[in-house]
Scaffold this active site. Structure first.
Site, PDB file in Angstrom:
ATOM      1  N   GLY A 225       0.834  -1.211   0.000  1.00  0.00           N
ATOM      2  CA  GLY A 225       0.000   0.000   0.000  1.00  0.00           C
ATOM      3  C   GLY A 225       0.859   1.247   0.000  1.00  0.00           C
ATOM      4  N   GLY A 228       4.781   1.170  -0.157  1.00  0.00           N
ATOM      5  CA  GLY A 228       5.593   0.761  -1.300  1.00  0.00           C
ATOM      6  C   GLY A 228       5.575  -0.728  -1.540  1.00  0.00           C
ATOM      7  N   ALA A 252      -7.910  -0.156  -7.804  1.00  0.00           N
ATOM      8  CA  ALA A 252      -7.022  -0.400  -8.946  1.00  0.00           C
ATOM      9  C   ALA A 252      -5.596   0.128  -8.762  1.00  0.00           C
ATOM     10  CB  ALA A 252      -7.617   0.127 -10.247  1.00  0.00           C
ATOM     11  N   ALA A 253      -5.222   0.464  -7.520  1.00  0.00           N
ATOM     12  CA  ALA A 253      -3.815   0.850  -7.288  1.00  0.00           C
ATOM     13  C   ALA A 253      -2.905  -0.325  -7.645  1.00  0.00           C
ATOM     14  CB  ALA A 253      -3.611   1.233  -5.818  1.00  0.00           C
ATOM     15  N   GLY A 254      -3.258  -1.495  -7.130  1.00  0.00           N
ATOM     16  CA  GLY A 254      -2.452  -2.693  -7.414  1.00  0.00           C
ATOM     17  C   GLY A 254      -2.489  -3.034  -8.896  1.00  0.00           C
ATOM     18  N   ASP A 255      -3.639  -2.887  -9.523  1.00  0.00           N
ATOM     19  CA  ASP A 255      -3.755  -3.204 -10.957  1.00  0.00           C
ATOM     20  C   ASP A 255      -2.867  -2.273 -11.780  1.00  0.00           C
ATOM     21  OD1 ASP A 255      -5.645  -5.106 -10.304  1.00  0.00           O
ATOM     22  OD2 ASP A 255      -7.334  -3.748 -10.598  1.00  0.00           O
TER      23      ASP A 255
HETATM   24  P1  ATP Z   1      -5.918  -2.461  -4.584  1.00  0.00           P
HETATM   25  O1  ATP Z   1      -6.533  -3.787  -4.237  1.00  0.00           O
HETATM   26  O2  ATP Z   1      -6.415  -1.304  -3.747  1.00  0.00           O
HETATM   27  O3  ATP Z   1      -5.915  -2.168  -6.042  1.00  0.00           O
HETATM   28  P2  ATP Z   1      -3.505  -3.737  -3.706  1.00  0.00           P
HETATM   29  O4  ATP Z   1      -3.898  -4.133  -2.337  1.00  0.00           O
HETATM   30  O5  ATP Z   1      -3.401  -4.786  -4.760  1.00  0.00           O
HETATM   31  O6  ATP Z   1      -4.383  -2.536  -4.229  1.00  0.00           O
HETATM   32  P3  ATP Z   1      -1.487  -2.046  -2.617  1.00  0.00           P
HETATM   33  O7  ATP Z   1      -0.435  -2.799  -1.907  1.00  0.00           O
HETATM   34  O8  ATP Z   1      -2.532  -1.381  -1.798  1.00  0.00           O
HETATM   35  O9  ATP Z   1      -2.108  -3.015  -3.714  1.00  0.00           O
HETATM   36  O10 ATP Z   1      -0.842  -0.920  -3.528  1.00  0.00           O
HETATM   37  C1  ATP Z   1      -0.137  -1.199  -4.728  1.00  0.00           C
HETATM   38  C2  ATP Z   1       0.762  -0.039  -5.057  1.00  0.00           C
HETATM   39  O11 ATP Z   1      -0.043   1.136  -5.251  1.00  0.00           O
HETATM   40  C3  ATP Z   1       1.749   0.340  -3.969  1.00  0.00           C
HETATM   41  O12 ATP Z   1       2.910  -0.469  -3.998  1.00  0.00           O
HETATM   42  C4  ATP Z   1       2.033   1.794  -4.340  1.00  0.00           C
HETATM   43  O13 ATP Z   1       2.869   1.875  -5.470  1.00  0.00           O
HETATM   44  C5  ATP Z   1       0.641   2.278  -4.783  1.00  0.00           C
HETATM   45  N1  ATP Z   1      -0.109   2.857  -3.656  1.00  0.00           N
HETATM   46  C6  ATP Z   1      -1.106   2.281  -2.942  1.00  0.00           C
HETATM   47  N2  ATP Z   1      -1.589   3.118  -2.001  1.00  0.00           N
HETATM   48  C7  ATP Z   1      -0.896   4.269  -2.128  1.00  0.00           C
HETATM   49  C8  ATP Z   1      -0.913   5.545  -1.444  1.00  0.00           C
HETATM   50  N3  ATP Z   1      -1.757   5.787  -0.430  1.00  0.00           N
HETATM   51  N4  ATP Z   1      -0.047   6.487  -1.863  1.00  0.00           N
HETATM   52  C9  ATP Z   1       0.806   6.281  -2.887  1.00  0.00           C
HETATM   53  N5  ATP Z   1       0.874   5.101  -3.568  1.00  0.00           N
HETATM   54  C10 ATP Z   1       0.046   4.117  -3.189  1.00  0.00           C
HETATM   55  O1  RIB Z   2      -8.790  -4.276  -8.376  1.00  0.00           O
HETATM   56  C1  RIB Z   2      -9.914  -3.462  -8.549  1.00  0.00           C
HETATM   57  C2  RIB Z   2     -10.989  -4.221  -9.265  1.00  0.00           C
HETATM   58  O2  RIB Z   2     -11.432  -5.276  -8.451  1.00  0.00           O
HETATM   59  C3  RIB Z   2     -12.237  -3.401  -9.554  1.00  0.00           C
HETATM   60  O3  RIB Z   2     -12.158  -2.728 -10.787  1.00  0.00           O
HETATM   61  C4  RIB Z   2     -13.351  -4.424  -9.490  1.00  0.00           C
HETATM   62  O4  RIB Z   2     -13.906  -4.720 -10.752  1.00  0.00           O
HETATM   63  C5  RIB Z   2     -12.719  -5.666  -8.868  1.00  0.00           C
HETATM   64  O5  RIB Z   2     -12.554  -6.631  -9.811  1.00  0.00           O
END
Ligand code: ATP
Ligand code: RIB
Length: 309
Positions: A225, A228, A252-255
Site C-alpha cells: 500500500g 511501497g 485499482a492501485a495494485g492493478d
Molecule cells: P488495490 O486492491 O487497492 O488495487 P492492492 O492491495 O493490490 O491494491 P497495494 O499494496 O494497496 O495493492 O498498492 C499497490 C501499489 O499502489 C503500492 O505499492 C504503491 O505503489 C501504490 N499505492 C497504494 N496506495 C498508495 C498511497 N496511499 N499512496 C501512494 N501510492 C500508493
Molecule cells: O482491483 C480493482 C478491481 O477489483 C475493480 O475494478 C473491481 O472490478 C474488482 O474486480
C-alpha cells in the site's frame, strides 16, 4: 527485451458500481451514499488498460457478455491501445459486475458477480493459445477460473513466455501453479494467505518472500500500500518506498502497479527502475476516483517522474 516485446494479459472484465459513503454499512444497516458512478473495471481489464496506456504492445484474453456494457467496454479497451481480438462475447451471459463501497478513508469493500468472466474456461484459453505463445510475458490475476489460469501458465511456461501473477483476490494456490510463475505480486493479505506468514514488518516480508521462492518463484514483489513494496529476487530483499500523494481512492492501485511494472520490464528497464515507474503510475491512480478512469497514460507517468526528480 526490446520496445516491441509483446504482452498478453488474461483476466476479468467488470462494470464497477461504485458508491462513496461515510462508513461501510454494518449487517442490517443502510447508509446513504454521497456519490455513485458506474465505471469500467475488473482486475484483468484494469491491468491491461494500465499496460496499454503505459505503452505496452498488448493483447487481452477475456470475456464480456452479449450486452451493451460488454460492447462499450470492448470499444474503450481498443481506445486504450489494446488488441481486443481475443476478447470473446458470450451469448446469454451478462458482463461481470463489481459492487464497490468506498468509505470516507478511501478504503474499499468489493462484491463480485463473475457473469461472462466464468466463460474464460481452459477451452477458451486454448482457442487463444497463440497469443500466449507469441508473447514475451503473460500477466494474470485470480478473477478468472483457477483451472484456466493454470492452463495458460502451462502454455506460457512451455513457450518461454514469462509468467507474472497478481494473486488477487486472495486464495490459496497449488504448488503446481506456483512452480510455473516467474514473478508474483501479492499484497500483504494475499502474501499471508499464500504463505501463512502475516506481513507486518520487513522481516516478515522477507520470510514470506522466502516461502514463495521455495515454491520456485524467482521474483517476489509484495505490495505494501502506501509503504511501497518489498522486492525479493532469489532471496535478495529490499524495501522500495512509493511516492507520497494525497490518496482519495485506492481502487485499482495494485492493478495499475502491475500493468505499469510489466510494461517497464518489457521495455528492458531493470527491476528496481520498473518498480519506480509502477509506483509513479499507481501514485497517480490513487489521486483519482474509480478503476480505469484513474489509470494514467504514459505522458502523465513520465511528467510525474520528472516532477519528482
Ligand atoms: P488495490 O486492491 O487497492 O488495487 P492492492 O492491495 O493490490 O491494491 P497495494 O499494496 O494497496 O495493492 O498498492 C499497490 C501499489 O499502489 C503500492 O505499492 C504503491 O505503489 C501504490 N499505492 C497504494 N496506495 C498508495 C498511497 N496511499 N499512496 C501512494 N501510492 C500508493
Ligand atoms: O482491483 C480493482 C478491481 O477489483 C475493480 O475494478 C473491481 O472490478 C474488482 O474486480
Amino acid at each position: 527485451m526490446s520496445k516491441s516485446a509483446k504482452l498478453a494479459v488474461l483476466g476479468s472484465i467488470n462494470a464497477d458500481h461504485i458508491l462513496n459513503l461515510a462508513h461501510f454499512p454494518r449487517p442490517g444497516e443502510t447508509v446513504i451514499g454521497k456519490q455513485y458512478q458506474i465505471a469500467f473495471g475488473g482486475k484483468g481489464a484494469n491491468q491491461a488498460v494500465a499496460a496499454g496506456r503505459a505503452g505496452a504492445d498488448i493483447a487481452f484474453i477475456a470475456c464480456v457478455g452479449a450486452d451493451d456494457t460488454g460492447e462499450r467496454i470492448r470499444q474503450q479497451l481498443a481506445q486504450d491501445q489494446i488488441d481486443t481480438s481475443p476478447v470473446e462475447t458470450i451469448a446469454g451471459e451478462a458482463t461481470g459486475v463489481a459492487m464497490i463501497f468506498v468509505n470516507g478513508d478511501g478504503e474499499n469493500s468489493i462484491g463480485i458477480f463473475a457473469g461472462a468472466n466464468a466463460a474464460l474456461t481452459p477451452a477458451c484459453v486454448e482457442r487463444h493459445q497463440q497469443v500466449i505463445k507469441d508473447a514475451d510475458a503473460l500477466l494474470m490475476q485470480l478473477e478468472s477460473p483457477l483451472e484456466s489460469v493454470l492452463s495458460a501458465a502451462k502454455i506460457a511456461h512451455q513457450h518461454q513466455t514469462q509468467v507474472i501473477l497478481n494473486p488477487a483476490p486472495a486464495t490459496q494456490l497449488s504448488d503446481e501453479l506456483l512452480a510455473l510463475i516467474d514473478i508474483i505480486t501479492p499484497n500483504e493479505t494475499e502474501a499471508e494467505i499464500l504463505t501463512g506468514i502475516a506481513v507486518k514488518s520487513s522481516e516478515d516480508a522477507a520470510r514470506a518472500a522466502g516461502a514463495l521462492h521455495e515454491k520456485g518463484i524467482g521474483t517476489v514483489l509484495i505490495t505494501l500500500g502506501s509503504r511501497g513494496v518489498w522486492l525479493s529476487e532469489q532471496g535478495n530483499g529490499q524495501h522500495i518506498p512509493c511516492f507520497r500523494v494525497e490518496a482519495i481512492d485506492t481502487i485499482a492501485a495494485g492493478d495499475t502497479f502491475n500493468g505499469a511494472f510489466i510494461t517497464a520490464r518489457l521495455e528492458g528497464q531493470a527491476v528496481v527502475d520498473a518498480v519506480h515507474f509502477a509506483h509513479a503510475a499507481a501514485a497517480i491512480a490513487v489521486t483519482r476516483p474509480g478503476a480505469q478512469p484513474s489509470v494514467p497514460w504514459r505522458a502523465e507517468i513520465d511528467a510525474f517522474l520528472q516532477q519528482q526528480g
